[in-house]
Design a protein around this motif. Structure first.
Motif, PDB file in Angstrom:
ATOM      1  N   THR A  54       0.855  -1.188   0.000  1.00 17.58           N
ATOM      2  CA  THR A  54       0.000   0.000   0.000  1.00 17.58           C
ATOM      3  C   THR A  54       0.885   1.231   0.000  1.00 17.58           C
ATOM      4  O   THR A  54       1.866   1.308   0.757  1.00 17.58           O
ATOM      5  CB  THR A  54      -0.921   0.022   1.233  1.00 17.58           C
ATOM      6  OG1 THR A  54      -1.891  -1.007   1.115  1.00 17.58           O
ATOM      7  CG2 THR A  54      -1.649   1.356   1.354  1.00 17.58           C
ATOM      8  N   LEU A  55       0.547   2.203  -0.833  1.00 17.24           N
ATOM      9  CA  LEU A  55       1.313   3.438  -0.949  1.00 17.24           C
ATOM     10  C   LEU A  55       0.524   4.589  -0.330  1.00 17.24           C
ATOM     11  O   LEU A  55      -0.622   4.844  -0.714  1.00 17.24           O
ATOM     12  CB  LEU A  55       1.608   3.734  -2.419  1.00 17.24           C
ATOM     13  CG  LEU A  55       2.297   5.066  -2.751  1.00 17.24           C
ATOM     14  CD1 LEU A  55       3.681   5.135  -2.112  1.00 17.24           C
ATOM     15  CD2 LEU A  55       2.406   5.236  -4.271  1.00 17.24           C
ATOM     16  N   VAL A  56       1.134   5.275   0.637  1.00 15.48           N
ATOM     17  CA  VAL A  56       0.553   6.476   1.242  1.00 15.48           C
ATOM     18  C   VAL A  56       1.277   7.662   0.634  1.00 15.48           C
ATOM     19  O   VAL A  56       2.487   7.837   0.842  1.00 15.48           O
ATOM     20  CB  VAL A  56       0.722   6.466   2.775  1.00 15.48           C
ATOM     21  CG1 VAL A  56       0.101   7.724   3.384  1.00 15.48           C
ATOM     22  CG2 VAL A  56       0.100   5.207   3.374  1.00 15.48           C
ATOM     23  N   SER A  57       0.550   8.471  -0.138  1.00 19.99           N
ATOM     24  CA  SER A  57       1.215   9.505  -0.909  1.00 19.99           C
ATOM     25  C   SER A  57       0.275  10.685  -1.129  1.00 19.99           C
ATOM     26  O   SER A  57      -0.858  10.698  -0.633  1.00 19.99           O
ATOM     27  CB  SER A  57       1.689   8.916  -2.254  1.00 19.99           C
ATOM     28  OG  SER A  57       2.657   9.728  -2.859  1.00 19.99           O
ATOM     29  N   ALA A  58       0.749  11.675  -1.865  1.00 19.71           N
ATOM     30  CA  ALA A  58      -0.036  12.872  -2.162  1.00 19.71           C
ATOM     31  C   ALA A  58       0.111  13.216  -3.638  1.00 19.71           C
ATOM     32  O   ALA A  58       1.226  13.199  -4.177  1.00 19.71           O
ATOM     33  CB  ALA A  58       0.427  14.047  -1.298  1.00 19.71           C
ATOM     34  N   VAL A  59      -1.010  13.514  -4.286  1.00 19.06           N
ATOM     35  CA  VAL A  59      -1.010  13.803  -5.717  1.00 19.06           C
ATOM     36  C   VAL A  59      -1.914  14.996  -6.018  1.00 19.06           C
ATOM     37  O   VAL A  59      -2.741  15.388  -5.189  1.00 19.06           O
ATOM     38  CB  VAL A  59      -1.483  12.582  -6.544  1.00 19.06           C
ATOM     39  CG1 VAL A  59      -0.528  11.409  -6.372  1.00 19.06           C
ATOM     40  CG2 VAL A  59      -2.905  12.181  -6.143  1.00 19.06           C
ATOM     41  N   ASP A  69      -1.556   6.400 -12.874  1.00 20.23           N
ATOM     42  CA  ASP A  69      -2.584   5.828 -12.011  1.00 20.23           C
ATOM     43  C   ASP A  69      -2.950   4.422 -12.478  1.00 20.23           C
ATOM     44  O   ASP A  69      -3.024   3.474 -11.677  1.00 20.23           O
ATOM     45  CB  ASP A  69      -3.821   6.736 -12.029  1.00 20.23           C
ATOM     46  CG  ASP A  69      -4.903   6.284 -11.060  1.00 20.23           C
ATOM     47  OD1 ASP A  69      -4.601   5.543 -10.106  1.00 20.23           O
ATOM     48  OD2 ASP A  69      -6.065   6.680 -11.262  1.00 20.23           O
ATOM     49  N   ARG A  70      -3.129   4.260 -13.764  1.00 23.72           N
ATOM     50  CA  ARG A  70      -3.486   2.937 -14.311  1.00 23.72           C
ATOM     51  C   ARG A  70      -2.355   1.936 -14.104  1.00 23.72           C
ATOM     52  O   ARG A  70      -2.593   0.754 -13.820  1.00 23.72           O
ATOM     53  CB  ARG A  70      -3.843   3.060 -15.792  1.00 23.72           C
ATOM     54  CG  ARG A  70      -5.124   3.859 -16.056  1.00 23.72           C
ATOM     55  CD  ARG A  70      -5.594   3.704 -17.486  1.00 23.72           C
ATOM     56  NE  ARG A  70      -4.630   4.208 -18.462  1.00 23.72           N
ATOM     57  CZ  ARG A  70      -4.587   5.468 -18.874  1.00 23.72           C
ATOM     58  NH1 ARG A  70      -5.449   6.363 -18.404  1.00 23.72           N
ATOM     59  NH2 ARG A  70      -3.696   5.852 -19.762  1.00 23.72           N
ATOM     60  N   TRP A  71      -1.116   2.399 -14.257  1.00 23.61           N
ATOM     61  CA  TRP A  71       0.049   1.540 -14.047  1.00 23.61           C
ATOM     62  C   TRP A  71       0.076   1.008 -12.614  1.00 23.61           C
ATOM     63  O   TRP A  71       0.260  -0.191 -12.376  1.00 23.61           O
ATOM     64  CB  TRP A  71       1.315   2.332 -14.356  1.00 23.61           C
ATOM     65  CG  TRP A  71       2.617   1.779 -13.860  1.00 23.61           C
ATOM     66  CD1 TRP A  71       3.384   2.273 -12.850  1.00 23.61           C
ATOM     67  CD2 TRP A  71       3.342   0.640 -14.365  1.00 23.61           C
ATOM     68  NE1 TRP A  71       4.527   1.533 -12.684  1.00 23.61           N
ATOM     69  CE2 TRP A  71       4.529   0.527 -13.606  1.00 23.61           C
ATOM     70  CE3 TRP A  71       3.103  -0.280 -15.379  1.00 23.61           C
ATOM     71  CZ2 TRP A  71       5.469  -0.471 -13.820  1.00 23.61           C
ATOM     72  CZ3 TRP A  71       4.046  -1.279 -15.598  1.00 23.61           C
ATOM     73  CH2 TRP A  71       5.206  -1.362 -14.828  1.00 23.61           C
ATOM     74  N   GLY A  76      -1.372  -3.633  -8.775  1.00 27.35           N
ATOM     75  CA  GLY A  76      -2.060  -4.041  -7.558  1.00 27.35           C
ATOM     76  C   GLY A  76      -1.651  -3.257  -6.327  1.00 27.35           C
ATOM     77  O   GLY A  76      -1.861  -3.709  -5.197  1.00 27.35           O
ATOM     78  N   ILE A  77      -1.085  -2.076  -6.519  1.00 29.65           N
ATOM     79  CA  ILE A  77      -0.668  -1.240  -5.393  1.00 29.65           C
ATOM     80  C   ILE A  77      -1.890  -0.559  -4.778  1.00 29.65           C
ATOM     81  O   ILE A  77      -2.651   0.112  -5.461  1.00 29.65           O
ATOM     82  CB  ILE A  77       0.338  -0.163  -5.850  1.00 29.65           C
ATOM     83  CG1 ILE A  77       1.613  -0.820  -6.386  1.00 29.65           C
ATOM     84  CG2 ILE A  77       0.670   0.792  -4.700  1.00 29.65           C
ATOM     85  CD1 ILE A  77       2.560   0.158  -7.065  1.00 29.65           C
ATOM     86  N   GLY A  78      -2.096  -0.733  -3.463  1.00 23.34           N
ATOM     87  CA  GLY A  78      -3.152  -0.012  -2.774  1.00 23.34           C
ATOM     88  C   GLY A  78      -2.791   1.466  -2.674  1.00 23.34           C
ATOM     89  O   GLY A  78      -1.622   1.809  -2.451  1.00 23.34           O
TER      90      GLY A  78
END
Length: 293
Positions: A54-59, A69-71, A76-78
């Motif tokens: 899972t990735l916690v990030s800001a965009v 985003d599609r990549w 399968g990255i949350g």
């Protein structure tokens, strides 16, 4: 599941004739745009190796539905994202000279959202480049915590570093970051190593050293043709953390990190040539011997 906290970014990678002096200029030989951001690179590497992430990030508002985003979703990255409607998705401008040295200019953009956002807690988390205060708060609430100050080291005060390292299970840094942390914290290298259960220091093409339980273990780099050093450290972290999540001994994890990084530097772009676990295993056995994992 491995959680990764930090930047998602768009990378503009350029090769230049040389670095210019102040007020000077130089010639760009080649420029391309790639998926990047230290945390996103690590998350993509972990997912490609077959581990849940899972990735916690800001965009910015431009990210949703984008190719990037599609990549991520295909891998399968949350996504636990803070969206800033008034900022760009973070963007990095990287310039590499013929000797492999690199200079980076980074636009934080939407990553300003970290500072005022509530910090989640995780059983297993890697803290990559991000807001120091946010990373400190995540570390205080989480279980196994891996920390990598990366190119945001200049944003950390001595108090920030002492606070986060007190909660750090595994410290990643390259030799320049080690020097910077020691200077900021007014510590010796040995004292810094003594503050954490494990420390992993990378030295580019000269390999890496794992410090664990009072012993140091050198792991040589794998000789490959380097097309672009960008992302080597991120992929090393992805390999190490994936192996550690699978229960491998730390020295084996460092070797897996080394092998993973060797794939990434063969192509331009941080996420262009990420290996699957099976691919990594073949190369591992070619250089380090039998691998029963």
């Amino acid at each position: 599941m491995i959680a990764v906290v930090g930047h998602t970014a768009i990378d503009h990678i350029s090769r230049v004739v040389s670095f210019p002096p102040p007020n000077g200029s130089t010639t760009i030989l080649d420029r391309k745009v790639y998926f990047g951001g230290g945390a996103a690179n690590i998350a993509a590497g972990i997912a490609t190796l077959g581990e849940s992430c899972t990735l916690v990030s800001a965009v910015g508002p431009d990210f949703e539905g984008s190719e990037y985003d599609r990549w991520m979703k295909d891998l399968g990255i949350g996504q636990q994202f803070f969206v800033d409607p008034g900022a760009n998705t973070p963007t990095a401008f990287m310039f590499t000279d013929p000797s492999g040295d690199q200079i980076t200019f980074f636009e934080w953009g939407a990553s300003r959202q970290f500072a005022g956002s509530p910090a989640p807690s995780f059983p297993f988390v890697h803290l990559a480049t991000a807001d120091p205060g946010f990373n400190v708060r995540v570390a205080e609430k989480s279980g196994f915590t891996s920390f990598d100050p990366g190119q945001d080291l200049h944003r950390y005060t001595a108090s920030d570093l002492y606070s986060i390292i007190r909660h750090t299970s595994l410290l990643f840094a390259n030799e320049h970051e080690v020097e910077g942390m020691c200077r900021t914290m007014d510590l010796s290298r040995d004292a810094l190593i003594g503050m954490v259960p494990m420390a992993l220091f990378t030295m580019s093409s000269r390999g890496s050293t794992l410090h664990h339980e009072g012993e140091s273990h050198f792991v040589p780099a794998i000789p490959v043709t380097c097309a672009d050093p960008t992302g080597a450290g991120d992929s090393y972290r992805a390999g190490f953390l994936s192996a550690y999540q699978r229960g491998l001994p730390p020295v084996e994890c460092a070797r897996v990190g080394t092998v993973t990084a060797s794939f990434v530097v063969e192509k331009i772009g941080c996420q262009t040539n990420l290996p699957r676990w099976e691919d990594m295993k073949v190369r591992y056995e070619n250089y380090f011997g039998r691998f029963d994992y």
